[in-house]
Scaffold this motif. Sequence first.
Motif, PDB file in Angstrom:
ATOM      1  N   SER A   1      83.813  48.616  18.774  1.00  0.00           N
ATOM      2  CA  SER A   1      84.826  49.506  18.198  1.00  0.00           C
ATOM      3  C   SER A   1      85.345  48.968  16.868  1.00  0.00           C
ATOM      4  CB  SER A   1      86.019  49.674  19.142  1.00  0.00           C
ATOM      5  OG  SER A   1      85.588  50.113  20.384  1.00  0.00           O
ATOM      6  N   GLY A   2      84.452  48.426  16.071  1.00  0.00           N
ATOM      7  CA  GLY A   2      84.874  47.914  14.767  1.00  0.00           C
ATOM      8  C   GLY A   2      85.504  46.527  14.817  1.00  0.00           C
ATOM      9  N   HIS A   3      85.566  45.922  16.010  1.00  0.00           N
ATOM     10  CA  HIS A   3      86.124  44.571  16.123  1.00  0.00           C
ATOM     11  C   HIS A   3      84.990  43.572  16.255  1.00  0.00           C
ATOM     12  CE1 HIS A   3      89.653  46.840  16.708  1.00  0.00           C
ATOM     13  NE2 HIS A   3      89.703  46.857  18.015  1.00  0.00           N
ATOM     14  N   ARG A   4      85.043  42.526  15.453  1.00  0.00           N
ATOM     15  CA  ARG A   4      83.986  41.522  15.508  1.00  0.00           C
ATOM     16  C   ARG A   4      84.179  40.597  16.685  1.00  0.00           C
ATOM     17  NH1 ARG A   4      83.540  39.611   9.273  1.00  0.00           N
ATOM     18  NH2 ARG A   4      82.576  37.777  10.197  1.00  0.00           N
ATOM     19  N   LEU A   5      83.062  40.253  17.332  1.00  0.00           N
ATOM     20  CA  LEU A   5      83.108  39.365  18.480  1.00  0.00           C
ATOM     21  C   LEU A   5      81.859  38.491  18.450  1.00  0.00           C
ATOM     22  CD1 LEU A   5      84.429  38.713  21.240  1.00  0.00           C
ATOM     23  CD2 LEU A   5      83.006  40.512  22.222  1.00  0.00           C
ATOM     24  N   GLY A   6      82.047  37.191  18.419  1.00  0.00           N
ATOM     25  CA  GLY A   6      80.906  36.278  18.407  1.00  0.00           C
ATOM     26  C   GLY A   6      80.385  36.085  19.818  1.00  0.00           C
ATOM     27  N   THR A   7      79.069  36.158  19.996  1.00  0.00           N
ATOM     28  CA  THR A   7      78.527  35.974  21.352  1.00  0.00           C
ATOM     29  C   THR A   7      78.825  34.554  21.842  1.00  0.00           C
ATOM     30  OG1 THR A   7      76.396  35.435  20.394  1.00  0.00           O
ATOM     31  CG2 THR A   7      76.693  37.683  21.159  1.00  0.00           C
ATOM     32  N   ALA A   8      78.781  33.587  20.943  1.00  0.00           N
ATOM     33  CA  ALA A   8      79.031  32.200  21.352  1.00  0.00           C
ATOM     34  C   ALA A   8      80.477  32.023  21.829  1.00  0.00           C
ATOM     35  CB  ALA A   8      78.751  31.259  20.191  1.00  0.00           C
TER      36      ALA A   8
END
Length: 648
Positions: free
Chosen positions: A511-518
């Motif tokens: 939803s337009g929010h960045r999220l790092g998999t790590a």
Amino acid sequence: MPEAVAFQGVSDHSGLYKFSVNESDRFWGAVARQRLSWISPFHTVQNCDFSQGKIKWFEGGKLNVSVNCLDRHVQTCPERVALIWERDEPGTEVKITYRQLLELTCRLGNLLKRQGVRRGDCVTIYMPPCPLAMASMLACARIGAAHNVVFAGFSSEALADRIRDAQSSTVITVNQGVRGGKVVDLKRTVDQAVQNCPTVQQVLVAMRTENTVPMTDRDVPLEEEMMKEDVVCEPVAMDSEDVLFLLYTSGSTGKPKGLVHTQAGYLLYTSLTHRYVFNYHDGDVFGCVADIGWITGHSYIVYGPLCNGGTTVLFESTPVYPNPGRYWEMVERLGINQFYGAPTAIRLLLKYGDEWVQNYNRSSLKTLGSVGEPINTEAWEWYHRVVGDGRCPVVDTWWQTETGGICIAPRPADPEAEIVPGMAMHPFYGIKPALLDTEGEVLSSNDSTGALCISQAWPGMARTIHNHHQRFTETYFHPYPGFFFTGDGAHRSKEGYYQIIGRLDDVINVSGHRLGTAELEDVVNQCPGVAESAAIGYSHDIKGEGVYVFVVLKKAVMVEEDVLAQQLREMVSRSIAKYACPDFIQVVRCLPKTRSGKIMRRVLRKVVERNTDELGDLSTLDDPDSVHEVIRGHRRLLNKDTSPTASP
Ligand code: WTA
């Protein structure tokens, strides 16, 4: 652009663009002198070297950002509305003039000084969109402190991480937030966070609701104390390259990084893009519905519009409260001329049907903007045809926290220029994009796809990562020497138009929010019973991307999948934020890995996207059976799930 008359040989938009990249010093020098109020003039336009990650603009210059955003407009039009606070409950908006906003800012600036905040300190702001949040940002700028706004949807642990990394001794918050008719205990989240933040000496608490909340010795009632302060606060003369703010964002490795933006270049770049990308004119009402906790809110609710003397809307609610007509009812009631929102909301609203739009008069709208993630053609067409009645250009704007402001967007171009649905189209003045292949070669012809880089510096770009300059150079300048690497892939069409494809690194865009998999895996791996995990993004018809987590349990651990899923979701909400919660959790015996032990995310992604025919080369896999197990488990999970929007 009025400055253009002084630029030799420039007679049209494309000539001006060429001048801006070829004669970048002259272009930015003229624009900076013209558009910003300086306390003392700069002596050097730019001093940049990508190989060291050195970026400096307008050295020698002194200015105050709050003076540029407030005082100079108070001198010419004190009663102009600076901001319209669109509160959660429709019809209860509050208008604040430039004079009033300057007064609020000065009182707050004086209060911060009285509480011991000094030039160079960093104040953390954990507030929903409200005038005092905006005034807090401007008050920091006025007294020379940096701000660190943390999105008020982040959990206490995420907040604590950011407070500690920024070494803040002061936090500003509200007693409670109000969103979508629900009350959120923000002060309580701050209380939990500061327990683990030894640097914090005081928490300033504004009252958004009338409910009292427990106050400690550390807490300062904000409105009460601010009313004791004078309405005049001397602005500090800041150097162009002093820090204006930190803003944390997720990257492909572990912890979020605090990107640093500085004074003059950032302000100039946001105001110029605000003026020309949206074709903003004096007297227009600019409605950006982002949250101030993200870069979009910083650049296009606060700094860009205010620097231009504009009227900006601060939206506290949600697109569906009290019903899916909320945005358009607001457009009618406030007479919004430019509307700037996210594709995820557009995709959600189009499912509710056209009536929710058509019930309201949208004739004030002139430009529609989109930001944060790729906008698919269906959403673009609906936005254009239904929301804009086919009359308003839709500008799909590509940029990032790192770029400070919009870098690729359909305008400015000549007013008649073509806009292709779903394409960001053209670079902004001063932006020189390049596509590079995996060998690091520049793809010079059109109709090519590669890593999106930018070849020369522009004033709005981030200067460093707080306390980690090496991480800054490694992340952005080492992958393609001589270029700034964005982390995104892009296609340049036969006509030379840019289209953004999406992230090339391990960052998911929910939803337009960045999220790092790590970052997510770090949390999941701390869950009792979990041995290891792999998080991937899959395409989701509303959120853009959803989160899918594969989990390997420790030996001899027996737990019901549903119970585990519940535990994991709670942990992720507590450690990061609600939006980071996995949509799917699949328990596997082992993860597909290469012989050297690297998790093959590509394979996992293909399974989830149901492209099992195209699993590609599995020869490097250590244990090919693991893939079959993943496929079987995935089918089982899908059969259990009945919600129509969740299916990957
Ligand atoms: C993505 C938000 C496609 C991209 C301003 C970028 C986009 C990341 C677009 C930055 C767009 C942003 N089309 N993708 N118009 N705009 N993105 O830092 O992957 O929150 O790298 O900044 O969002 O997200 P950030």
